[in-house]
Design a protein around this motif. Structure first.
Motif, PDB file in Angstrom:
ATOM      1  N   SER A  10     -22.298  24.868  -7.168  1.00 38.72           N
ATOM      2  CA  SER A  10     -21.028  26.102  -6.941  1.00 38.72           C
ATOM      3  C   SER A  10     -21.176  27.179  -7.603  1.00 38.72           C
ATOM      4  CB  SER A  10     -19.980  25.482  -6.699  1.00 38.72           C
ATOM      5  OG  SER A  10     -19.303  24.561  -7.908  1.00 38.72           O
ATOM      6  N   VAL A  11     -21.398  27.007  -8.286  1.00 38.12           N
ATOM      7  CA  VAL A  11     -21.884  27.744  -9.690  1.00 38.12           C
ATOM      8  C   VAL A  11     -23.102  28.415  -9.817  1.00 38.12           C
ATOM      9  CG1 VAL A  11     -22.253  28.063 -12.185  1.00 38.12           C
ATOM     10  CG2 VAL A  11     -20.854  26.263 -11.951  1.00 38.12           C
ATOM     11  N   VAL A  13     -24.235  29.383  -6.587  1.00 35.30           N
ATOM     12  CA  VAL A  13     -23.958  29.492  -5.826  1.00 35.30           C
ATOM     13  C   VAL A  13     -23.152  30.789  -5.716  1.00 35.30           C
ATOM     14  CG1 VAL A  13     -23.144  30.214  -3.609  1.00 35.30           C
ATOM     15  CG2 VAL A  13     -24.342  28.614  -4.273  1.00 35.30           C
ATOM     16  N   VAL A  14     -21.951  30.660  -6.834  1.00 36.79           N
ATOM     17  CA  VAL A  14     -21.219  31.889  -7.154  1.00 36.79           C
ATOM     18  C   VAL A  14     -21.786  33.093  -8.170  1.00 36.79           C
ATOM     19  CG1 VAL A  14     -18.727  32.272  -8.125  1.00 36.79           C
ATOM     20  CG2 VAL A  14     -19.473  30.636  -6.740  1.00 36.79           C
ATOM     21  N   PHE A  15     -22.616  32.615  -8.147  1.00 36.36           N
ATOM     22  CA  PHE A  15     -23.598  33.136  -9.392  1.00 36.36           C
ATOM     23  C   PHE A  15     -24.104  34.604  -8.738  1.00 36.36           C
ATOM     24  CE2 PHE A  15     -27.900  34.246 -11.609  1.00 36.36           C
ATOM     25  CZ  PHE A  15     -26.795  35.177 -11.994  1.00 36.36           C
ATOM     26  N   LEU A  17     -23.970  35.106  -5.769  1.00 34.27           N
ATOM     27  CA  LEU A  17     -23.123  35.740  -4.715  1.00 34.27           C
ATOM     28  C   LEU A  17     -22.409  37.474  -5.545  1.00 34.27           C
ATOM     29  CD1 LEU A  17     -21.601  32.811  -2.322  1.00 34.27           C
ATOM     30  CD2 LEU A  17     -23.299  34.880  -1.903  1.00 34.27           C
ATOM     31  N   SER A  18     -21.967  37.056  -6.457  1.00 35.07           N
ATOM     32  CA  SER A  18     -21.205  37.606  -7.624  1.00 35.07           C
ATOM     33  C   SER A  18     -22.205  38.742  -7.969  1.00 35.07           C
ATOM     34  CB  SER A  18     -20.619  37.673  -9.194  1.00 35.07           C
ATOM     35  OG  SER A  18     -22.195  37.065  -9.980  1.00 35.07           O
ATOM     36  N   VAL A  27     -29.734  33.147  -3.354  1.00 37.76           N
ATOM     37  CA  VAL A  27     -28.020  32.574  -3.777  1.00 37.76           C
ATOM     38  C   VAL A  27     -28.787  30.886  -3.157  1.00 37.76           C
ATOM     39  CG1 VAL A  27     -26.529  31.585  -2.560  1.00 37.76           C
ATOM     40  CG2 VAL A  27     -26.946  34.229  -2.368  1.00 37.76           C
TER      41      VAL A  27
END
Length: 117
Positions: A10-11, A13-15, A17-18, A27
């Motif tokens: 999750s970290v 993917v969020v990185f 996507l940011s 991603v």
């Protein structure tokens, strides 16, 4: 271990996507690196904790992380405490992840996205 993998995923993917204009490949790559770091960090922490951190139990069943009179040794040497195990394992994980990223397969990362970050 599953929680560590999912947390790393999750970290990552969020990185990814940011970043503006992140591609699907970016991603996926960041998620994979994050999941690998979560799994590896969990394994490093477990091995260090089991070998270099004292663990014992008293006759009431209470677990101790330091040797004391009346505490029976379960495993691990009294070399590192829990904070030190966490520091060493997180540092080793960060260094290994950096090496994976530095020498990994960069074809998974879109050059335009990579240069924009």
């Amino acid at each position: 271990t599953l929680a560590s993998v999912m947390g790393g995923l999750s970290v990552g993917v969020v990185f990814a996507l940011s970043a503006p204009g992140a591609s699907v490949a970016s991603v996926v790559a960041c998620g994979a690196y994050g999941a690998a770091a979560g799994f590896g960090g969990s394994m490093i922490d477990s091995v260090l904790g089991a070998t270099l951190q004292f663990s014992g139990v008293d006759r009431c069943g209470r677990v101790f992380n330091f040797p004391e009179e009346g505490v029976r040794h379960i495993c691990g040497e009294n070399i590192l405490d829990n904070h030190q195990v966490n520091l060493v394992s997180s540092t080793a994980t960060a260094l290994l992840l950096g090496a994976m990223c530095a020498w990994g397969d960069h074809t998974l990362i879109d050059d335009e996205w990579y240069l924009a970050t």
